[in-house]
Design a protein around this motif. Structure first.
Motif, PDB file in Angstrom:
ATOM      1  N   LYS A 222      -0.823   1.543  -8.987  1.00 58.21           N
ATOM      2  CA  LYS A 222       0.118   0.419  -8.942  1.00 58.21           C
ATOM      3  C   LYS A 222       0.810   0.343  -7.583  1.00 58.21           C
ATOM      4  O   LYS A 222       1.003  -0.752  -7.028  1.00 58.21           O
ATOM      5  CB  LYS A 222       1.150   0.557 -10.059  1.00 58.21           C
ATOM      6  N   LYS A 223       1.155   1.495  -7.037  1.00 58.06           N
ATOM      7  CA  LYS A 223       1.839   1.502  -5.738  1.00 58.06           C
ATOM      8  C   LYS A 223       0.928   0.981  -4.624  1.00 58.06           C
ATOM      9  O   LYS A 223       1.380   0.270  -3.713  1.00 58.06           O
ATOM     10  CB  LYS A 223       2.339   2.908  -5.423  1.00 58.06           C
ATOM     11  N   ILE A 224      -0.363   1.328  -4.674  1.00 59.89           N
ATOM     12  CA  ILE A 224      -1.296   0.821  -3.664  1.00 59.89           C
ATOM     13  C   ILE A 224      -1.454  -0.687  -3.791  1.00 59.89           C
ATOM     14  O   ILE A 224      -1.431  -1.423  -2.790  1.00 59.89           O
ATOM     15  CB  ILE A 224      -2.664   1.525  -3.777  1.00 59.89           C
ATOM     16  N   VAL A 225      -1.604  -1.172  -5.019  1.00 58.54           N
ATOM     17  CA  VAL A 225      -1.758  -2.611  -5.239  1.00 58.54           C
ATOM     18  C   VAL A 225      -0.535  -3.376  -4.741  1.00 58.54           C
ATOM     19  O   VAL A 225      -0.650  -4.454  -4.151  1.00 58.54           O
ATOM     20  CB  VAL A 225      -2.027  -2.902  -6.735  1.00 58.54           C
ATOM     21  N   GLU A 226       0.638  -2.811  -4.936  1.00 58.29           N
ATOM     22  CA  GLU A 226       1.881  -3.458  -4.494  1.00 58.29           C
ATOM     23  C   GLU A 226       2.076  -3.362  -2.979  1.00 58.29           C
ATOM     24  O   GLU A 226       2.609  -4.287  -2.352  1.00 58.29           O
ATOM     25  CB  GLU A 226       3.078  -2.800  -5.183  1.00 58.29           C
ATOM     26  N   THR A 227       1.662  -2.244  -2.397  1.00 58.63           N
ATOM     27  CA  THR A 227       2.049  -1.922  -1.018  1.00 58.63           C
ATOM     28  C   THR A 227       1.007  -2.285   0.028  1.00 58.63           C
ATOM     29  O   THR A 227       1.356  -2.765   1.123  1.00 58.63           O
ATOM     30  CB  THR A 227       2.351  -0.408  -0.907  1.00 58.63           C
ATOM     31  N   LEU A 228      -0.274  -2.071  -0.251  1.00 61.79           N
ATOM     32  CA  LEU A 228      -1.297  -2.220   0.786  1.00 61.79           C
ATOM     33  C   LEU A 228      -1.354  -3.638   1.370  1.00 61.79           C
ATOM     34  O   LEU A 228      -1.427  -3.781   2.600  1.00 61.79           O
ATOM     35  CB  LEU A 228      -2.664  -1.784   0.245  1.00 61.79           C
ATOM     36  N   PRO A 229      -1.328  -4.696   0.553  1.00 64.42           N
ATOM     37  CA  PRO A 229      -1.334  -6.042   1.161  1.00 64.42           C
ATOM     38  C   PRO A 229      -0.137  -6.271   2.082  1.00 64.42           C
ATOM     39  O   PRO A 229      -0.252  -6.940   3.115  1.00 64.42           O
ATOM     40  CB  PRO A 229      -1.282  -6.984  -0.055  1.00 64.42           C
ATOM     41  N   LYS A 230       1.017  -5.716   1.735  1.00 65.55           N
ATOM     42  CA  LYS A 230       2.198  -5.861   2.589  1.00 65.55           C
ATOM     43  C   LYS A 230       2.047  -5.054   3.868  1.00 65.55           C
ATOM     44  O   LYS A 230       2.464  -5.500   4.955  1.00 65.55           O
ATOM     45  CB  LYS A 230       3.452  -5.420   1.817  1.00 65.55           C
ATOM     46  N   LEU A 231       1.437  -3.874   3.764  1.00 64.65           N
ATOM     47  CA  LEU A 231       1.297  -3.006   4.925  1.00 64.65           C
ATOM     48  C   LEU A 231       0.367  -3.598   5.979  1.00 64.65           C
ATOM     49  O   LEU A 231       0.645  -3.475   7.180  1.00 64.65           O
ATOM     50  CB  LEU A 231       0.782  -1.625   4.491  1.00 64.65           C
ATOM     51  N   VAL A 232      -0.714  -4.244   5.564  1.00 58.73           N
ATOM     52  CA  VAL A 232      -1.636  -4.793   6.566  1.00 58.73           C
ATOM     53  C   VAL A 232      -1.000  -5.960   7.331  1.00 58.73           C
ATOM     54  O   VAL A 232      -1.477  -6.339   8.405  1.00 58.73           O
ATOM     55  CB  VAL A 232      -2.982  -5.241   5.936  1.00 58.73           C
ATOM     56  N   GLU A 233       0.078  -6.505   6.781  1.00 56.00           N
ATOM     57  CA  GLU A 233       0.795  -7.591   7.455  1.00 56.00           C
ATOM     58  C   GLU A 233       2.029  -7.104   8.204  1.00 56.00           C
ATOM     59  O   GLU A 233       2.465  -7.736   9.168  1.00 56.00           O
ATOM     60  CB  GLU A 233       1.207  -8.657   6.430  1.00 56.00           C
ATOM     61  N   ASP A 234       2.601  -5.990   7.755  1.00 50.82           N
ATOM     62  CA  ASP A 234       3.876  -5.533   8.326  1.00 50.82           C
ATOM     63  C   ASP A 234       3.883  -4.002   8.358  1.00 50.82           C
ATOM     64  O   ASP A 234       3.999  -3.349   7.329  1.00 50.82           O
ATOM     65  CB  ASP A 234       5.036  -6.060   7.473  1.00 50.82           C
ATOM     66  N   ASN A 235       3.754  -3.438   9.533  1.00 51.94           N
ATOM     67  CA  ASN A 235       3.584  -1.988   9.698  1.00 51.94           C
ATOM     68  C   ASN A 235       4.916  -1.246   9.564  1.00 51.94           C
ATOM     69  O   ASN A 235       5.435  -0.680  10.520  1.00 51.94           O
ATOM     70  CB  ASN A 235       2.937  -1.704  11.058  1.00 51.94           C
ATOM     71  N   LYS A 236       5.461  -1.225   8.358  1.00 48.78           N
ATOM     72  CA  LYS A 236       6.740  -0.564   8.120  1.00 48.78           C
ATOM     73  C   LYS A 236       6.547   0.892   7.710  1.00 48.78           C
ATOM     74  O   LYS A 236       5.604   1.226   6.991  1.00 48.78           O
ATOM     75  CB  LYS A 236       7.508  -1.291   7.005  1.00 48.78           C
TER      76      LYS A 236
END
Length: 378
Positions: A222-236
């Protein structure tokens, strides 16, 4: 008996600057180590300098073995084994992604003795190794999970991948410092992140995990599904930290639950078409696997659970085709391609992939034929 076991002996040091704990681990065994790392790209040079500065401050000597290609080759690993035979190292320090850590696993158990690759590939379950050097792993990607597994993926001289297993491959300790993944480009962030998702989902679908591990698995998915799309757009940093922890969970689950069709067929693709990396090959194989296994007698219920994790918009899913669309939407959201045809694969390469996939002895031909034809576009 329906008894499920859990075993993973890796001591994980998790968090920013955890690599500062490396010297005290090494000094338990001696004062000279072999560092295994690629030093031909700028981000890795910076990470390598950071680690060696920490070792220098504690008076620890080291040599560098940097002859590692993606999908590590036996001829390169043999050169590292020769270095071990000629020097008195007390430990191996692996700094990198899956190829570096898998190479280091072989070097660790070799003790400087030549490997009989032919016998090893024919019988991939290695015996206990008396000469094993302690292995300290520092992952610089959040996807392979290799720092937490007992497997190594090694390519022969024809670039055919082989999976080798040995409980001595487990790292003595690993240092999961998410800041080391900050310089990873979007493409590798996405492909390694999807690899971690596949480790989790495939091990969950296999149904071998202990109840304790299933809880960890579902949360990490669940954490990967929530986080990975955001990470590829915003390197936080906060996203990098979540992915690094999820990757370690994925490695632990993979080491206990194993993988299924996407990984088997993904290795066929990346072995045949060298330019398609492992995570990208999984993005090609995963959608047809989900479609054709959605109603599978043994695995179907768990495939549906995984699709439920991916279905964040709660779209209607009535059959395998609907489930496939959910998977493809996630793959698109992280910028990966989901079709072999998008990589300009030649007809000869496609034939080789098909032959490789159909030769898999783990699966019944009637279970995989539709998936293979779908992957190969026929």
């Amino acid at each position: 008996m329906d008894v499920k076991q859990h075993y993973n002996p890796v001591r994980l040091n998790i968090g920013k600057d955890s690599i500062k704990m490396l010297p005290q681990e090494i000094l338990n065994f001696g004062k000279k180590c072999l560092i295994v790392a690629q030093n031909d790209i700028e981000p890795m040079k910076i990470i390598l300098q950071k680690v060696t500065a920490i070792l220098d401050s504690k008076g620890i000597e080291y040599d560098l073995f940097s002859k590692i290609r993606p999908n590590p080759l036996t001829i390169d690993i043999d050169k590292g084994i020769k270095m071990i035979a000629e020097n008195n190292y007390c430990a191996i320090v692996a700094i990198g992604g899956g190829s570096v850590i898998d190479t280091s696993k072989i070097l660790s158990v070799s003790g400087g003795s030549p490997m009989d690759w032919g016998s090893l590939f024919a019988n991939p379950l290695m015996d206990h190794c008396e000469k094993r050097l302690p292995l300290f792993s520092i992952p610089t990607t959040a996807g392979t999970g290799s720092h937490c597994t007992q497997a190594a993926i090694i390519s022969d001289e024809k670039n055919i991948k082989h999976s080798i297993y040995n409980f001595d491959f487990f790292s003595t300790a690993a240092f999961v410092d998410y800041t080391l993944t900050m310089s990873l480009p979007k493409s590798l962030t996405a492909s390694t992140g999807f690899d971690a998702f596949c480790h989790l989902s495939e091990s969950y679908i296999m149904g071998r995990l202990s109840p304790m591990m299933e809880v960890m698995n579902l949360d990490a998915m669940k954490k990967i599904v929530e986080t990975l799309p955001k990470l590829v757009e915003d390197n936080k940093e906060e996203y990098r930290e979540i992915m690094s922890i999820a990757d370690s969970c994925a490695g632990i689950c993979l080491s206990n639950g194993g993988a299924i069709i996407p990984h088997a067929f993904g290795e066929a693709i990346s072995s045949t078409v060298y330019r398609i990396n492992h995570g990208c090959s999984l993005a090609i194989c995963y959608p047809p696997f989900v479609e054709y296994f959605y109603e599978h007698e043994k695995f179907g219920d768990r495939v549906k659970e995984v699709v439920g994790v991916l279905n964040v918009e709660n779209n209607s899913v009535k059959n395998g085709k609907d489930a496939r669309k959910i998977v493809e939407q996630f793959i698109e959201s992280i910028g990966l391609k989901s079709k072999l045809s998008e990589y300009e694969v030649t007809e000869d390469e496609t034939k080789a992939i098909k032959q490789f996939c159909l030769s898999q002895k783990r699966f019944k031909p009637e279970e995989i034929c539709d998936i293979v034809n779908d992957i190969c576009g026929k």
